[in-house]
Design an enzyme around this catalytic site. Structure first.
Site, PDB file in Angstrom:
ATOM      1  N   LYS A  56      11.938-115.381  62.775  1.00 38.55           N
ATOM      2  CA  LYS A  56      11.783-113.982  62.883  1.00 38.55           C
ATOM      3  C   LYS A  56      12.900-113.197  63.695  1.00 38.55           C
ATOM      4  O   LYS A  56      13.456-112.199  63.232  1.00 38.55           O
ATOM      5  CB  LYS A  56      10.402-113.652  63.533  1.00 38.55           C
ATOM      6  N   GLN A 100       3.012-115.534  69.143  1.00 37.01           N
ATOM      7  CA  GLN A 100       2.785-116.637  67.892  1.00 37.01           C
ATOM      8  C   GLN A 100       1.573-117.362  67.883  1.00 37.01           C
ATOM      9  O   GLN A 100       1.304-118.232  69.101  1.00 37.01           O
ATOM     10  CB  GLN A 100       4.070-117.610  68.207  1.00 37.01           C
ATOM     11  N   ASP A 123       1.053-107.094  64.154  1.00 34.34           N
ATOM     12  CA  ASP A 123       0.633-108.205  63.293  1.00 34.34           C
ATOM     13  C   ASP A 123      -0.962-107.969  63.127  1.00 34.34           C
ATOM     14  O   ASP A 123      -1.505-109.001  62.441  1.00 34.34           O
ATOM     15  CB  ASP A 123       0.895-109.604  63.877  1.00 34.34           C
TER      16      ASP A 123
END
Ligand code: NAP
Length: 282
Positions: A56, A100, A123
């Site tokens: 990323k 994450q 996200d």
């Protein structure tokens, strides 16, 4: 587009298209003195997670998006993690925050996700972000579900009225993609580890979404001839959740692993970060 070309759904091509559209927007932000910035938080030293975070970060760099990496030790407490997220929430130069998943077991992951400010939840992991997606008006739906929908849209694969079977019900993948498919007028069956007669249900699907986390789980014999198969799985050794060769033989269209859903997920994350910078960039 010929049928043969259409069969392999090329995630790199979809990702390139998304990124091409971002370049002029990033240039325009630069004229305003704004550099889109994504902060990624990695807790512990899980090698797969470290790889994802590195990918990323590299993708950001290639496009001129700033990426800040916050690495915390596996011993980090929930409070310490929430505190780190709070600092990123306060930082006006940060437009998106990605924690994450998964975090070490002793951490309350849900509490940590909830600590992310909604305007930086690129996200879609907060309760509010999830709910907005379920209602169909999220600014930032979860990236992998959004990537799956982007692939279907890119290849003009019809969703309305089709029966989609989603295997997996996680809050970042199975559930939000089920909601997105439903909002796109599919008839949706969401399966999980307690589902009975899974293979029979998958055999009814026009669209199969594999989001299980088990290598080569979906068998060719489960696929209705002509079905569309999207494999969100990413297991060690670059192996998806779908038995690719066997399913390819039955499907009319299928995503490979790698170069399927993965690159589109990253491109979607970049897009959401640019969206956030345009909205809130100082
Ligand atoms: P997860 O949180 O572990 O969820 C897995 C889901 O699969 C659960 O809902 C589970 O059911 C279900 N499941 C497990 N065994 C099953 C079985 N035998 N039959 C039917 N369902 C079963 O995983 P996740 O985070 O959603 O990720 C799923 C996969 O996608 C993983 O391979 C992951 O690496 C990949 N992924 C890829 C991307 C990408 O960018 N491509 C992004 C995120 C995740 P229960 O709810 O009953 O436990």
């Amino acid at each position: 587009m010929s049928h043969a070309i259409k069969r392999i759904l090329d995630g790199n091509a979809v990702a390139s298209r998304i990124k091409e559209q971002l370049a002029p927007r990033i240039a325009k932000l630069a004229e305003r003195g704004v550099t889109p910035c994504l902060a990624t938080i990695l807790v512990g030293d899980d090698p797969s997670s470290a790889t994802y975070v590195r990918m990323k970060g590299n993708a950001c760099k290639r496009l001129g998006i700033k990426s800040i990496r916050v690495d915390l030790p596996a011993s980090t407490t929930t409070e310490e993690l929430i505190d780190a997220i709070g600092q990123l929430n306060e930082d006006k130069a940060v437009h998106g925050i990605l924690l994450q998943h998964p975090v070490p077991h002793h951490i309350d992951e849900r509490a940590a996700f909830e600590a992310i400010a909604i305007e930086k939840d690129v996200d879609g992991v907060t309760t509010l972000g999830f709910a907005q997606n379920a209602f169909g008006y999220a600014d930032y739906p979860s990236c992998t579900p959004a990537a799956i929908m982007a692939i279907l849209a890119h290849y003009e694969l019809p969703v309305r009225g089709r029966h989609a079977v989603v295997i997996g019900r996680s809050p970042i993948l199975g559930k939000p993609v089920s909601a997105m498919l439903l909002n796109a007028d599919a008839t949706v069956t969401t399966c999980h580890s307690r589902t009975e007669n899974l293979a029979d249900l998958v055999r009814l699907a026009d669209i199969v979404i594999a989001a299980v986390g088990k290598p080569n789980f979906v068998q060719g014999g489960w696929i209705k001839p002509g079905a569309v198969v999207l494999d969100a799985g990413y297991n060690p050794g670059n192996v998806g959740d779908v038995d690719y060769e066997a399913c390819l033989a039955k499907a009319s269209a299928i995503t490979p692993v790698p170069a399927g859903v993965g690159p589109v997920t990253i491109a979607t994350l970049l897009k959401h970060t640019v969206d956030a910078a345009e909205k809130f960039g100082a």
